[in-house]
Design a protein around this motif. Structure first.
Motif, PDB file in Angstrom:
ATOM      1  N   GLY A 273     -57.494  72.819  96.371  1.00  0.00           N
ATOM      2  CA  GLY A 273     -58.342  73.180  97.425  1.00  0.00           C
ATOM      3  C   GLY A 273     -59.542  72.308  97.389  1.00  0.00           C
ATOM      4  N   GLU A 274     -60.851  73.035  97.950  1.00  0.00           N
ATOM      5  CA  GLU A 274     -62.160  72.492  98.079  1.00  0.00           C
ATOM      6  C   GLU A 274     -62.793  72.466  96.610  1.00  0.00           C
ATOM      7  N   ASP A 275     -62.457  73.568  95.744  1.00  0.00           N
ATOM      8  CA  ASP A 275     -63.048  73.780  94.550  1.00  0.00           C
ATOM      9  C   ASP A 275     -61.995  73.686  93.369  1.00  0.00           C
ATOM     10  N   ILE A 276     -60.720  73.259  93.643  1.00  0.00           N
ATOM     11  CA  ILE A 276     -59.677  73.174  92.657  1.00  0.00           C
ATOM     12  C   ILE A 276     -59.204  71.959  92.625  1.00  0.00           C
ATOM     13  N   VAL A 277     -58.976  71.185  91.607  1.00  0.00           N
ATOM     14  CA  VAL A 277     -58.208  69.874  91.664  1.00  0.00           C
ATOM     15  C   VAL A 277     -56.915  69.769  90.923  1.00  0.00           C
ATOM     16  N   VAL A 278     -55.908  69.679  91.214  1.00  0.00           N
ATOM     17  CA  VAL A 278     -54.703  69.571  90.561  1.00  0.00           C
ATOM     18  C   VAL A 278     -54.254  68.039  90.385  1.00  0.00           C
ATOM     19  N   THR A 279     -54.595  67.560  89.168  1.00  0.00           N
ATOM     20  CA  THR A 279     -54.410  66.119  89.006  1.00  0.00           C
ATOM     21  C   THR A 279     -52.990  65.739  89.059  1.00  0.00           C
ATOM     22  N   GLY A 280     -52.007  66.412  88.457  1.00  0.00           N
ATOM     23  CA  GLY A 280     -50.932  65.579  87.938  1.00  0.00           C
ATOM     24  C   GLY A 280     -51.175  64.958  86.788  1.00  0.00           C
ATOM     25  N   ARG A 281     -50.040  64.111  86.408  1.00  0.00           N
ATOM     26  CA  ARG A 281     -50.092  63.244  85.099  1.00  0.00           C
ATOM     27  C   ARG A 281     -51.433  62.371  85.271  1.00  0.00           C
ATOM     28  N   VAL A 282     -52.044  62.297  84.010  1.00  0.00           N
ATOM     29  CA  VAL A 282     -53.126  61.414  83.912  1.00  0.00           C
ATOM     30  C   VAL A 282     -52.962  60.677  82.614  1.00  0.00           C
ATOM     31  N   PRO A 283     -53.675  59.248  82.714  1.00  0.00           N
ATOM     32  CA  PRO A 283     -53.293  58.427  81.459  1.00  0.00           C
ATOM     33  C   PRO A 283     -53.810  58.996  80.141  1.00  0.00           C
ATOM     34  N   THR A 284     -54.998  59.741  80.165  1.00  0.00           N
ATOM     35  CA  THR A 284     -55.734  60.236  79.032  1.00  0.00           C
ATOM     36  C   THR A 284     -56.451  61.538  79.522  1.00  0.00           C
ATOM     37  N   VAL A 285     -56.410  62.476  78.693  1.00  0.00           N
ATOM     38  CA  VAL A 285     -57.025  63.720  79.113  1.00  0.00           C
ATOM     39  C   VAL A 285     -58.377  63.457  78.569  1.00  0.00           C
ATOM     40  N   GLU A 286     -59.082  62.645  78.048  1.00  0.00           N
ATOM     41  CA  GLU A 286     -60.245  62.817  77.172  1.00  0.00           C
ATOM     42  C   GLU A 286     -61.475  62.731  78.454  1.00  0.00           C
ATOM     43  N   PRO A 287     -61.228  61.864  79.447  1.00  0.00           N
ATOM     44  CA  PRO A 287     -62.259  61.829  80.360  1.00  0.00           C
ATOM     45  C   PRO A 287     -62.605  63.267  81.148  1.00  0.00           C
ATOM     46  N   PHE A 288     -61.641  64.035  81.354  1.00  0.00           N
ATOM     47  CA  PHE A 288     -61.592  65.233  81.936  1.00  0.00           C
ATOM     48  C   PHE A 288     -62.282  66.270  80.993  1.00  0.00           C
ATOM     49  N   LEU A 289     -61.887  66.078  79.820  1.00  0.00           N
ATOM     50  CA  LEU A 289     -62.658  66.916  78.837  1.00  0.00           C
ATOM     51  C   LEU A 289     -63.967  66.607  78.652  1.00  0.00           C
TER      52      LEU A 289
ATOM     53  N   GLY B 239     -52.599  68.020  84.113  1.00  0.00           N
ATOM     54  CA  GLY B 239     -51.311  68.007  83.402  1.00  0.00           C
ATOM     55  C   GLY B 239     -50.091  67.517  84.308  1.00  0.00           C
ATOM     56  N   ASN B 240     -48.899  67.147  83.361  1.00  0.00           N
ATOM     57  CA  ASN B 240     -47.985  66.376  84.301  1.00  0.00           C
ATOM     58  C   ASN B 240     -47.022  67.564  84.707  1.00  0.00           C
ATOM     59  N   ASN B 241     -46.307  67.047  85.804  1.00  0.00           N
ATOM     60  CA  ASN B 241     -45.290  67.980  86.578  1.00  0.00           C
ATOM     61  C   ASN B 241     -45.620  69.204  86.896  1.00  0.00           C
ATOM     62  N   PRO B 242     -46.752  69.327  87.755  1.00  0.00           N
ATOM     63  CA  PRO B 242     -47.159  70.771  88.503  1.00  0.00           C
ATOM     64  C   PRO B 242     -46.099  71.009  89.331  1.00  0.00           C
ATOM     65  N   THR B 243     -45.838  72.365  89.037  1.00  0.00           N
ATOM     66  CA  THR B 243     -44.967  72.773  90.088  1.00  0.00           C
ATOM     67  C   THR B 243     -45.372  73.079  91.513  1.00  0.00           C
ATOM     68  N   LYS B 244     -44.730  73.282  92.433  1.00  0.00           N
ATOM     69  CA  LYS B 244     -45.094  73.478  93.855  1.00  0.00           C
ATOM     70  C   LYS B 244     -46.214  74.565  94.001  1.00  0.00           C
ATOM     71  N   ALA B 245     -45.865  75.499  93.346  1.00  0.00           N
ATOM     72  CA  ALA B 245     -46.827  76.597  93.560  1.00  0.00           C
ATOM     73  C   ALA B 245     -48.253  76.333  92.445  1.00  0.00           C
ATOM     74  N   VAL B 246     -48.132  75.489  91.493  1.00  0.00           N
ATOM     75  CA  VAL B 246     -49.357  75.071  91.084  1.00  0.00           C
ATOM     76  C   VAL B 246     -50.219  74.226  92.018  1.00  0.00           C
ATOM     77  N   ARG B 247     -49.561  73.243  92.592  1.00  0.00           N
ATOM     78  CA  ARG B 247     -50.147  72.215  93.380  1.00  0.00           C
ATOM     79  C   ARG B 247     -50.664  72.871  94.583  1.00  0.00           C
ATOM     80  N   SER B 248     -50.222  73.871  95.193  1.00  0.00           N
ATOM     81  CA  SER B 248     -50.507  74.643  96.188  1.00  0.00           C
ATOM     82  C   SER B 248     -52.191  75.383  95.758  1.00  0.00           C
ATOM     83  N   LEU B 249     -52.157  75.389  94.595  1.00  0.00           N
ATOM     84  CA  LEU B 249     -53.925  76.023  94.266  1.00  0.00           C
ATOM     85  C   LEU B 249     -54.837  74.946  94.662  1.00  0.00           C
TER      86      LEU B 249
END
Length: 238
Positions: A107-123, A95-105
């Motif tokens: 790590g090795e098993d958590i990916v914070v993407t930020g804005r993506v062109p389309t969500v379907e590939p992730f779904l 999702g777009n505009n992740p806050t600093k706290a969200v970005r800090s999550l």
């Protein structure tokens, strides 16, 4: 708002909570209120061969505080339990505009993407879609979209708000605390049959009740009701 509502013969709202709010604020207008959840475009069904086992996903715009709260609850409290119950689990936070706290999550098993062109590939990658919402109100479009895509969804009672239909079982896994949320997610990750059956039922449910066609049918019903009411009124006036 009540002054504006009084100008109309019908007041359309999206959820039962909205209806209760109007009943509380203007009880004399209660008989004018009709619940008509909005519709969504129903996409092509997800290709299950593209699922990545053990991958879960949360999606939402982080300019909206309830999504920030959900992502933090998911990353800080739910994921540690998921790691224990389902070693190797991977979380995508999209999702777009992740806050600093969200970005800090991240790590090795958590990916914070930020804005993506389309969500379907992730779904398509996600075996289970998570919506651990604890605050906010209204309908949850991202939950509906995941269901329409044929995905198994785990959410909270608040995340399911506005999606109930009288006489129908809601095809979602609903959990309350972090431990219950982690257990429900793990159960679905462990069973392909259960997960895909829930996804199929979710897609059929959205197609029947939350497509634009379904929205239009409910709207037409209101128009017919109004037309009938006015015909009766005109007959008595004459």
């Amino acid at each position: 708002q009540p002054a504006v509502w009084r100008r109309f013969d019908r007041i359309q709202v999206f959820t039962a909570r909205d209806a209760r709010m109007i009943h509380t604020m203007a009880p004399e207008l209660a008989d004018r209120v009709r619940i008509n959840p909005f519709g969504i475009d129903v996409p092509s069904e997800s290709d299950h061969t593209r699922e990545e086992p053990g991958t879960v996903m949360f999606v939402g715009g982080f300019g909206h505080w309830p999504n920030v709260d959900a992502a933090l609850w998911l990353g800080v409290e739910i994921m540690p339990q998921l790691r224990t119950l389902r070693p190797g689990v991977q979380l995508l936070i999209v999702g777009n505009n992740p806050t600093k706290a969200v970005r800090s999550l991240a790590g090795e098993d958590i990916v914070v993407t930020g804005r993506v062109p389309t969500v379907e590939p992730f779904l398509e990658k996600a075996a289970v879609v998570l919506a651990p919402l604890r605050t906010g109100g209204g309908m949850r479009v991202k939950v509906l979209q995941a269901m329409a895509f044929g995905k198994a969804v785990v959410t909270t009672p608040l995340g399911a708000e506005g999606l109930e239909t009288a006489g129908c079982e809601l095809p979602l896994s609903i959990a309350r605390g972090a431990d219950e949320f982690a257990r429900a997610t793990t159960t679905l990750l462990r069973s392909d049959d259960m997960r895909r059956s829930l996804g199929r039922r979710a897609r059929a449910y959205v197609t029947e009740h939350y497509s634009w066609s379904a929205y239009g049918r409910r709207l037409e019903k209101m128009y017919i009701e109004l037309q009938s009411t006015r015909s009766v009124t005109s007959r008595y006036d004459s």
